[in-house]
Design a protein around this motif. Sequence first.
Motif, PDB file in Angstrom:
ATOM      1  N   ASN A 105       8.525  24.985  24.286  1.00 16.98           N
ATOM      2  CA  ASN A 105       9.264  24.268  25.338  1.00 16.98           C
ATOM      3  C   ASN A 105      10.301  23.325  24.743  1.00 16.98           C
ATOM      4  O   ASN A 105      10.507  22.208  25.227  1.00 16.98           O
ATOM      5  CB  ASN A 105       8.306  23.494  26.244  1.00 16.98           C
ATOM      6  CG  ASN A 105       7.363  24.403  27.010  1.00 16.98           C
ATOM      7  OD1 ASN A 105       7.720  25.530  27.352  1.00 16.98           O
ATOM      8  ND2 ASN A 105       6.146  23.928  27.265  1.00 16.98           N
ATOM      9  N   GLY A 106      10.934  23.763  23.664  1.00 15.42           N
ATOM     10  CA  GLY A 106      12.012  22.990  23.074  1.00 15.42           C
ATOM     11  C   GLY A 106      11.578  21.859  22.169  1.00 15.42           C
ATOM     12  O   GLY A 106      12.416  21.078  21.707  1.00 15.42           O
ATOM     13  N   ALA A 107      10.286  21.737  21.876  1.00 15.73           N
ATOM     14  CA  ALA A 107       9.796  20.635  21.034  1.00 15.73           C
ATOM     15  C   ALA A 107       8.806  21.158  19.999  1.00 15.73           C
ATOM     16  O   ALA A 107       8.013  22.052  20.277  1.00 15.73           O
ATOM     17  CB  ALA A 107       9.137  19.564  21.893  1.00 15.73           C
ATOM     18  N   LYS A 108       8.881  20.572  18.817  1.00 17.44           N
ATOM     19  CA  LYS A 108       7.917  20.906  17.753  1.00 17.44           C
ATOM     20  C   LYS A 108       6.854  19.811  17.745  1.00 17.44           C
ATOM     21  O   LYS A 108       6.896  18.880  16.948  1.00 17.44           O
ATOM     22  CB  LYS A 108       8.620  21.015  16.399  1.00 17.44           C
ATOM     23  CG  LYS A 108       7.733  21.656  15.324  1.00 17.44           C
ATOM     24  CD  LYS A 108       8.525  21.979  14.063  1.00 17.44           C
ATOM     25  CE  LYS A 108       9.021  20.728  13.392  1.00 17.44           C
ATOM     26  NZ  LYS A 108       9.608  20.990  12.059  1.00 17.44           N
ATOM     27  N   SER A 109       5.872  19.956  18.635  1.00 16.04           N
ATOM     28  CA  SER A 109       4.863  18.919  18.833  1.00 16.04           C
ATOM     29  C   SER A 109       3.452  19.429  18.644  1.00 16.04           C
ATOM     30  O   SER A 109       2.500  18.689  18.902  1.00 16.04           O
ATOM     31  CB  SER A 109       5.001  18.327  20.252  1.00 16.04           C
ATOM     32  OG  SER A 109       6.288  17.800  20.461  1.00 16.04           O
ATOM     33  N   TRP A 110       3.294  20.674  18.203  1.00 16.78           N
ATOM     34  CA  TRP A 110       1.973  21.287  18.121  1.00 16.78           C
ATOM     35  C   TRP A 110       1.733  21.895  16.741  1.00 16.78           C
ATOM     36  O   TRP A 110       2.656  22.354  16.062  1.00 16.78           O
ATOM     37  CB  TRP A 110       1.821  22.403  19.153  1.00 16.78           C
ATOM     38  CG  TRP A 110       1.721  21.950  20.570  1.00 16.78           C
ATOM     39  CD1 TRP A 110       0.577  21.730  21.301  1.00 16.78           C
ATOM     40  CD2 TRP A 110       2.801  21.661  21.461  1.00 16.78           C
ATOM     41  NE1 TRP A 110       0.892  21.335  22.578  1.00 16.78           N
ATOM     42  CE2 TRP A 110       2.245  21.285  22.707  1.00 16.78           C
ATOM     43  CE3 TRP A 110       4.202  21.699  21.333  1.00 16.78           C
ATOM     44  CZ2 TRP A 110       3.031  20.936  23.802  1.00 16.78           C
ATOM     45  CZ3 TRP A 110       4.981  21.337  22.426  1.00 16.78           C
ATOM     46  CH2 TRP A 110       4.388  20.972  23.640  1.00 16.78           C
TER      47      TRP A 110
END
Length: 400
Positions: A105-110
């Motif tokens: 979803n457009g983010a590198k958060s995982w």
Amino acid sequence: METSTRTLNKSFLERIDWRLITIILILFGTSCLIINSAMSGGQYETNFLLKQILYYVLGFLLAIVLMFISPKTLRKYVWIIYIIGNLSLVGLLILPESSFTPIINGAKSWYRLGPISLQPSEFMKIILIMALANVVYQHNRFTYNKSLTRDLNLLMKIGLTSLVPMGLILFQNDLGTTLVLIAIILGIVIVSGVTWRILAPVFIGLFALGSSIILLIIFKPSIIENVFGIKTYQLGRINSWLDPYAYSSGDGYHLTESLKAIGSGQIFGKGLNNGEVYIPENHTDFIFSVIGEELGFIGTMVVLIVFLALFIHLIRLATTTSHPFNVMFIIGYLSFVLFHVVQNIGMTIQLLPITGIPLPFISYGGSALWSLMAGVGILLSISYHEKDKFTIAKENIEKD
């Protein structure tokens, strides 16, 4: 003598906070019902219900493990946990995009480990609560004479402790989680013992600043663009909140559909699995819209009453626990969950701007749920290891 002996010899089952467990089980059942109903629209092929049940099972196992770890032990290792949490956030910034650190979803958060995705920022909420609770406890423990200087020193410690994770999460463009951290900080600061001679001007200033920014966005967006470097199109989420129907084909689509769904549910709702309004991601951030449409006003009030029961129980626990660290943790956790509930429900009925904040214990999700259940585990630990229920009784027996 007889009463003291009975208190000292409380059984394993009597030391468990069954009220808290009952409330969580009710929320678990509600989550399963609503997620299953949300799936009836056929948006996705994935069986989110089975995955949510699995997430809850793992969450309960995590809570059980934490229940047997005393708060004293958690305090002992809190800074190690804090460092590990921040390093996990740093890793997302420095590691290249890969199957291990994908962009979702457009983010590198995982971090992705096979079928499991872990979001460190979610766990950082609980870690920050623990860290701030320990900061306040240690500061007040050695403070014998209250003064403005000591209060300002405590605020500085709280600020420095919070600055690192908040900065790292902001680098992920995760404003929602940052707002949750701010809510946690404010909740703990309010009960930390800092004088209102300091807090009142700070809160008034924050309110004035927030109100001014919103008014500028409405009436003078050019100033926001020139001063803060924010482009007009980047204010779409705020504009669509203020006038969703003018942006119904874009940023306001989710909100207009949410209002339509909740409004069409009226008093008693359309019944489970009878939802008609299409809302993307209705099993996550907009799950309250499903509740409003299918269970109506009555259903939404029942859900709110369950959350109210949780908040009342947490306040009661905070007033009966004997250790300052425990009190700070409970208030921090209460602030965390309360903000989630208010923000999530508020955004679905146009009271607040839309953010990616789920409805706690009900929305589908792994890391968010595990973070909440980790907090539940620590709450259970506080009740299970509460000293004044056993140590004081033992002292009374010895005196007799």
